[in-house]
Scaffold this active site. Sequence first.
Site, mmCIF file in Angstrom:
data_model
loop_
_atom_site.group_PDB
_atom_site.id
_atom_site.type_symbol
_atom_site.label_atom_id
_atom_site.label_comp_id
_atom_site.label_asym_id
_atom_site.label_seq_id
_atom_site.Cartn_x
_atom_site.Cartn_y
_atom_site.Cartn_z
ATOM 1 N N ASP A 33 0.849 -1.206 0.000
ATOM 2 C CA ASP A 33 0.000 0.000 0.000
ATOM 3 C C ASP A 33 0.877 1.246 0.000
ATOM 4 O O ASP A 33 1.936 1.255 0.608
ATOM 5 C CB ASP A 33 -0.896 -0.008 1.261
ATOM 6 C CG ASP A 33 -2.175 0.776 1.050
ATOM 7 O OD1 ASP A 33 -2.095 1.991 0.851
ATOM 8 O OD2 ASP A 33 -3.263 0.162 1.077
ATOM 9 N N LEU A 73 -6.401 -4.783 -5.074
ATOM 10 C CA LEU A 73 -7.393 -3.769 -4.695
ATOM 11 C C LEU A 73 -6.862 -2.342 -4.786
ATOM 12 O O LEU A 73 -7.639 -1.395 -4.627
ATOM 13 C CB LEU A 73 -7.858 -3.996 -3.244
ATOM 14 C CG LEU A 73 -8.883 -5.087 -2.975
ATOM 15 C CD1 LEU A 73 -8.260 -6.476 -3.050
ATOM 16 C CD2 LEU A 73 -9.517 -4.910 -1.603
ATOM 17 N N TYR A 145 -11.733 6.626 -13.307
ATOM 18 C CA TYR A 145 -11.996 5.415 -12.512
ATOM 19 C C TYR A 145 -12.702 4.365 -13.363
ATOM 20 O O TYR A 145 -12.241 3.228 -13.459
ATOM 21 C CB TYR A 145 -12.848 5.809 -11.314
ATOM 22 C CG TYR A 145 -13.150 4.701 -10.338
ATOM 23 C CD1 TYR A 145 -12.175 4.226 -9.471
ATOM 24 C CD2 TYR A 145 -14.431 4.157 -10.251
ATOM 25 C CE1 TYR A 145 -12.467 3.217 -8.547
ATOM 26 C CE2 TYR A 145 -14.729 3.158 -9.333
ATOM 27 C CZ TYR A 145 -13.749 2.693 -8.480
ATOM 28 O OH TYR A 145 -14.038 1.703 -7.568
ATOM 29 N N TYR A 159 -4.361 -11.233 -20.317
ATOM 30 C CA TYR A 159 -3.314 -12.056 -19.683
ATOM 31 C C TYR A 159 -3.793 -13.501 -19.546
ATOM 32 O O TYR A 159 -3.004 -14.438 -19.629
ATOM 33 C CB TYR A 159 -2.914 -11.490 -18.309
ATOM 34 C CG TYR A 159 -1.768 -10.507 -18.368
ATOM 35 C CD1 TYR A 159 -1.951 -9.221 -18.877
ATOM 36 C CD2 TYR A 159 -0.491 -10.850 -17.933
ATOM 37 C CE1 TYR A 159 -0.910 -8.306 -18.928
ATOM 38 C CE2 TYR A 159 0.555 -9.946 -17.985
ATOM 39 C CZ TYR A 159 0.352 -8.680 -18.483
ATOM 40 O OH TYR A 159 1.393 -7.784 -18.551
HETATM 41 P P1 NAD Z 1 -9.898 2.578 -0.120
HETATM 42 O O1 NAD Z 1 -9.613 3.892 -0.743
HETATM 43 O O2 NAD Z 1 -10.272 2.531 1.312
HETATM 44 O O3 NAD Z 1 -8.670 1.582 -0.315
HETATM 45 C C1 NAD Z 1 -7.800 1.631 -1.415
HETATM 46 C C2 NAD Z 1 -6.392 1.306 -0.931
HETATM 47 O O4 NAD Z 1 -5.492 1.326 -2.043
HETATM 48 C C3 NAD Z 1 -5.858 2.347 0.072
HETATM 49 O O5 NAD Z 1 -5.246 1.708 1.148
HETATM 50 C C4 NAD Z 1 -4.867 3.154 -0.747
HETATM 51 O O6 NAD Z 1 -3.868 3.749 0.035
HETATM 52 C C5 NAD Z 1 -4.345 2.099 -1.698
HETATM 53 N N1 NAD Z 1 -3.819 2.656 -2.945
HETATM 54 C C6 NAD Z 1 -4.395 3.559 -3.776
HETATM 55 N N2 NAD Z 1 -3.597 3.815 -4.818
HETATM 56 C C7 NAD Z 1 -2.489 3.039 -4.651
HETATM 57 C C8 NAD Z 1 -1.289 2.866 -5.399
HETATM 58 N N3 NAD Z 1 -1.066 3.535 -6.537
HETATM 59 N N4 NAD Z 1 -0.347 2.016 -4.919
HETATM 60 C C9 NAD Z 1 -0.547 1.335 -3.754
HETATM 61 N N5 NAD Z 1 -1.649 1.466 -3.011
HETATM 62 C C10 NAD Z 1 -2.613 2.306 -3.457
HETATM 63 O O7 NAD Z 1 -11.034 1.896 -1.012
HETATM 64 P P2 NAD Z 1 -11.859 0.556 -0.794
HETATM 65 O O8 NAD Z 1 -13.271 0.926 -0.645
HETATM 66 O O9 NAD Z 1 -11.204 -0.303 0.212
HETATM 67 O O10 NAD Z 1 -11.701 -0.104 -2.244
HETATM 68 C C11 NAD Z 1 -10.767 -1.141 -2.482
HETATM 69 C C12 NAD Z 1 -10.925 -1.630 -3.911
HETATM 70 O O11 NAD Z 1 -12.252 -2.106 -4.116
HETATM 71 C C13 NAD Z 1 -10.655 -0.560 -4.962
HETATM 72 O O12 NAD Z 1 -9.962 -1.140 -6.038
HETATM 73 C C14 NAD Z 1 -12.046 -0.156 -5.405
HETATM 74 O O13 NAD Z 1 -12.063 0.298 -6.730
HETATM 75 C C15 NAD Z 1 -12.822 -1.454 -5.251
HETATM 76 N N6 NAD Z 1 -14.257 -1.178 -5.039
HETATM 77 C C16 NAD Z 1 -14.717 -0.696 -3.850
HETATM 78 C C17 NAD Z 1 -16.082 -0.417 -3.689
HETATM 79 C C18 NAD Z 1 -16.656 0.083 -2.392
HETATM 80 O O14 NAD Z 1 -17.861 0.340 -2.324
HETATM 81 N N7 NAD Z 1 -15.897 0.227 -1.335
HETATM 82 C C19 NAD Z 1 -16.957 -0.612 -4.774
HETATM 83 C C20 NAD Z 1 -16.433 -1.066 -5.967
HETATM 84 C C21 NAD Z 1 -15.087 -1.368 -6.103
#
Ligand code: NAD
Length: 320
Positions: A33, A73, A145, A159
């Site tokens: 992260d 994620l 996004y 892939y």
């Molecule tokens: P979040 O923002 O809480 O978590 C995302 C994490 O990724 C964070 O810890 C952030 O620091 C890390 N991150 C971001 N960019 C990064 C990078 N370039 N390198 C390394 N780390 C990086 O969001 P979340 O709600 O936990 O979502 C997690 C995943 O699930 C995401 O990919 C999101 O698109 C997907 N998602 C979430 C939801 C939702 O409702 N929460 C819905 C659809 C998809």
Amino acid sequence: MPKTILITGGAGFIGSHLCRKLLGQGNKIICLDNFFTGSKKNIEELIKNQDFELIEQDVTVPISLAVDEIYHLACPASPVRYQFNPVETVRTNVVGTINMLDLAKNCKAKILQASTSEIYGDPKEHPQKETYFGNVNSLSIRACYDEGKRCAETLCADYHRQHGVDIRIVRIFNTYGPNMDIDDGRVISNFIVQALKNQPITIYGNGSQTRSFQYIDDLIEGMVKMMENDRQFIGPVNLGNPREFTIKELAQKVLRHIPESQSQIVYTELPEADPKQRCPDINLAKGKLDWQPSIELENGLEKTIAYFKETIKINGQSEN
Ligand code: NAD
Ligand code: UDP
């Protein structure tokens, strides 16, 4: 048999729950992260465990590791956060996903891509089935996004076809629960925090747009089932709760669960390209994974409100 599992974005909302769950099953967890939206607080108990390793790095930087599984994620999920630096959001989704797919290819790991209901854009089909190709404007402020995640799915499919990588794609619908960042800007955290702080509840637009809210524990169960299914089912599969609410109904529900709140509802401008409706068709997940959500919004809200009450109390104490 314990596995070595890489979780990118492991310090975020969903990632931290996944780290805890898979660590609890006896696996070795590597959390990668860059802390853009994640926090050390979300993983502070886990860091003490010798089977938990933290790599503070951006997913756009290539990495070489030996792992059995990758849950990918890493990406900001809140519209406010992913629009803060849209070019970086695209880079994270495209370059970051290529890096993780290369890693999966090199060490013959299974990789699960955390995709999203935003793939469907402002949907013209309702509820959304996995066969729907979506309605996305490639030029809108949400496209960094939406298109980034669509490209990440394409990369996974290519892939798989070109290099035989064992992929899994889950399309996650709006998920909520403890460990959401208090300032992250998503609707459930905003409404709860506003109600607890007696601030105005900000409905964007007239509140007639709909969403379907899934509690975090249901999602985690679905993600792990998808990774572990050995029926060669690669998805994409929707993971969400099919109970649909208008945003106005959600605001009223939050206020009913916090009866001491003095907050009033205010209506502000609807952000550009905000989808009008969203609800998953989950028949595929039911059939292929024997999965469906079990936690009603009312119960999930109780747990999330308790979490934010505690967070506000701790933040308040640390300010003094
Ligand atoms: P979040 O923002 O809480 O978590 C995302 C994490 O990724 C964070 O810890 C952030 O620091 C890390 N991150 C971001 N960019 C990064 C990078 N370039 N390198 C390394 N780390 C990086 O969001 P979340 O709600 O936990 O979502 C997690 C995943 O699930 C995401 O990919 C999101 O698109 C997907 N998602 C979430 C939801 C939702 O409702 N929460 C819905 C659809 C998809
Ligand atoms: N929303 C709102 N008030 C807020 C935050 C969000 O009315 O304080 C609305 C937003 O316009 C959208 C819905 O709630 O229609 C869900 O927003 P969120 O940012 O949680 O996720 P989205 O599903 O749009 O990615």
